[in-house]
Design a protein around this motif. Sequence first.
Motif, PDB file in Angstrom:
ATOM      1  N   UNK A  78     -13.543   3.391   0.822  1.00 60.25           N
ATOM      2  CA  UNK A  78     -12.900   4.376  -0.054  1.00 60.25           C
ATOM      3  C   UNK A  78     -11.398   4.143  -0.025  1.00 60.25           C
ATOM      4  N   UNK A  79     -10.763   4.201  -1.192  1.00 59.53           N
ATOM      5  CA  UNK A  79      -9.317   4.001  -1.274  1.00 59.53           C
ATOM      6  C   UNK A  79      -8.681   5.280  -1.805  1.00 59.53           C
ATOM      7  N   UNK A  80      -7.824   5.870  -0.996  1.00 55.73           N
ATOM      8  CA  UNK A  80      -7.213   7.169  -1.272  1.00 55.73           C
ATOM      9  C   UNK A  80      -5.745   6.942  -1.618  1.00 55.73           C
ATOM     10  N   UNK A  81      -5.459   6.763  -2.911  1.00 56.78           N
ATOM     11  CA  UNK A  81      -4.096   6.458  -3.367  1.00 56.78           C
ATOM     12  C   UNK A  81      -3.373   7.771  -3.652  1.00 56.78           C
ATOM     13  N   UNK A  82      -2.312   8.016  -2.906  1.00 62.19           N
ATOM     14  CA  UNK A  82      -1.674   9.328  -2.955  1.00 62.19           C
ATOM     15  C   UNK A  82      -2.463  10.278  -2.067  1.00 62.19           C
ATOM     16  N   UNK A 113       1.780  -3.385  -4.719  1.00 64.80           N
ATOM     17  CA  UNK A 113       0.696  -3.479  -5.693  1.00 64.80           C
ATOM     18  C   UNK A 113      -0.622  -3.192  -5.000  1.00 64.80           C
ATOM     19  N   UNK A 114      -1.482  -2.432  -5.665  1.00 59.52           N
ATOM     20  CA  UNK A 114      -2.785  -2.143  -5.088  1.00 59.52           C
ATOM     21  C   UNK A 114      -3.580  -3.429  -4.880  1.00 59.52           C
ATOM     22  N   UNK A 115      -3.407  -4.396  -5.788  1.00 57.93           N
ATOM     23  CA  UNK A 115      -4.082  -5.690  -5.623  1.00 57.93           C
ATOM     24  C   UNK A 115      -3.693  -6.351  -4.303  1.00 57.93           C
ATOM     25  N   UNK A 116      -2.437  -6.201  -3.901  1.00 58.99           N
ATOM     26  CA  UNK A 116      -1.992  -6.801  -2.636  1.00 58.99           C
ATOM     27  C   UNK A 116      -2.573  -6.059  -1.437  1.00 58.99           C
ATOM     28  N   UNK A 117      -2.563  -4.728  -1.498  1.00 58.60           N
ATOM     29  CA  UNK A 117      -3.097  -3.932  -0.394  1.00 58.60           C
ATOM     30  C   UNK A 117      -4.578  -4.210  -0.192  1.00 58.60           C
ATOM     31  N   UNK A 118      -5.310  -4.404  -1.306  1.00 58.85           N
ATOM     32  CA  UNK A 118      -6.762  -4.561  -1.240  1.00 58.85           C
ATOM     33  C   UNK A 118      -7.220  -6.015  -1.312  1.00 58.85           C
ATOM     34  N   UNK A 119      -6.307  -6.944  -1.193  1.00 59.87           N
ATOM     35  CA  UNK A 119      -6.700  -8.351  -1.263  1.00 59.87           C
ATOM     36  C   UNK A 119      -7.735  -8.678  -0.189  1.00 59.87           C
ATOM     37  N   UNK A 120      -8.867  -9.239  -0.608  1.00 55.84           N
ATOM     38  CA  UNK A 120      -9.928  -9.584   0.321  1.00 55.84           C
ATOM     39  C   UNK A 120     -10.830  -8.432   0.708  1.00 55.84           C
ATOM     40  N   UNK A 121     -10.588  -7.250   0.135  1.00 55.91           N
ATOM     41  CA  UNK A 121     -11.398  -6.075   0.444  1.00 55.91           C
ATOM     42  C   UNK A 121     -12.219  -5.676  -0.783  1.00 55.91           C
ATOM     43  N   UNK A 122     -13.282  -4.906  -0.555  1.00 54.06           N
ATOM     44  CA  UNK A 122     -14.208  -4.532  -1.632  1.00 54.06           C
ATOM     45  C   UNK A 122     -14.351  -3.017  -1.728  1.00 54.06           C
ATOM     46  N   UNK A 123     -13.453  -2.368  -2.453  1.00 55.39           N
ATOM     47  CA  UNK A 123     -13.541  -0.909  -2.582  1.00 55.39           C
ATOM     48  C   UNK A 123     -14.738  -0.485  -3.431  1.00 55.39           C
TER      49      UNK A 123
END
Length: 280
Positions: A84-88, A173-183
């Motif tokens: 789970x990705x909780x942005x903000x 960038x969210x792409x950078x934070x989640x690189x290699x991860x599968x939300x």
Amino acid sequence: MLKTLSFILGHPLNKGHPLSTLARYASWQVRSRLQDEIVADWIEGTKIAARNGMTGATGNIYCGLHEFADMAFVLHALGPDDLFVDVGANIGSYSILASGVVGAQSIAIEPDPGTAKSLARNIEVNALADKVEIVQSAVGAEEGEIAFTTGKDTMNRIATGADKHRQVVPLSKLDSILEGKDPVVIKMDVEGFEREALRGARETLKNPSLVAIQLETVDNESRAWIEGAGFQKFSYDPLTRTLHKAASIDMFNQLYVRGAQELAERLQTAPKRRVGRSMI
């Protein structure tokens, strides 16, 4: 006060219980003026560490699930093996639901340093350090730094020229934070900065693991990116656990889903959760 009372008395989880609802409200008003912090019991053994003036946190204390449909969707849509990705993330209410109740992994992203301390405190009191990664950053279309407001509680946002009280925070960038991860599910609450946040999440939107995005503001350009990645707009009824193509349910955020049929099956079969007097 009248607006708050109207909201909590009309909340789906409080309907039919006005006396206990008012007692809970009165108890918080007294206790929060006598104690700097209250660690309140929440859902299925989780807790919320809150202080007077934390509107989102106190809404959960008054109602069980402040943002009823949105929060229930997170409870029902996620499984223990999901991300789970909780942005903000603010103080972490959604991340507590995802990781503390469901058992999923979470990435909680919060730019404000003071609020990030409250977020870390809630991860601590729930013993979730092994399940929740905290990223102290704003999200946008590029990497760097950006001005962010102060003193607005849950309404803090990217600053404009008219904002006098501001600070500089990291920008990622969210792409950078989640690189290699599968939300699997993303909740995005960035107070009107969604388009820039989505500009930096174009690869994330394409990730086939992602089945749902909850976000507050969607303009035409953002909608085109989301729908171009195969998502459709729905609303969610927690009481029947059904997705509705028309936005017929009162949700705080807009819900976009990819693979609705498979997700509908997951929603129907998710464990029931006790929230106050209710099983949902």
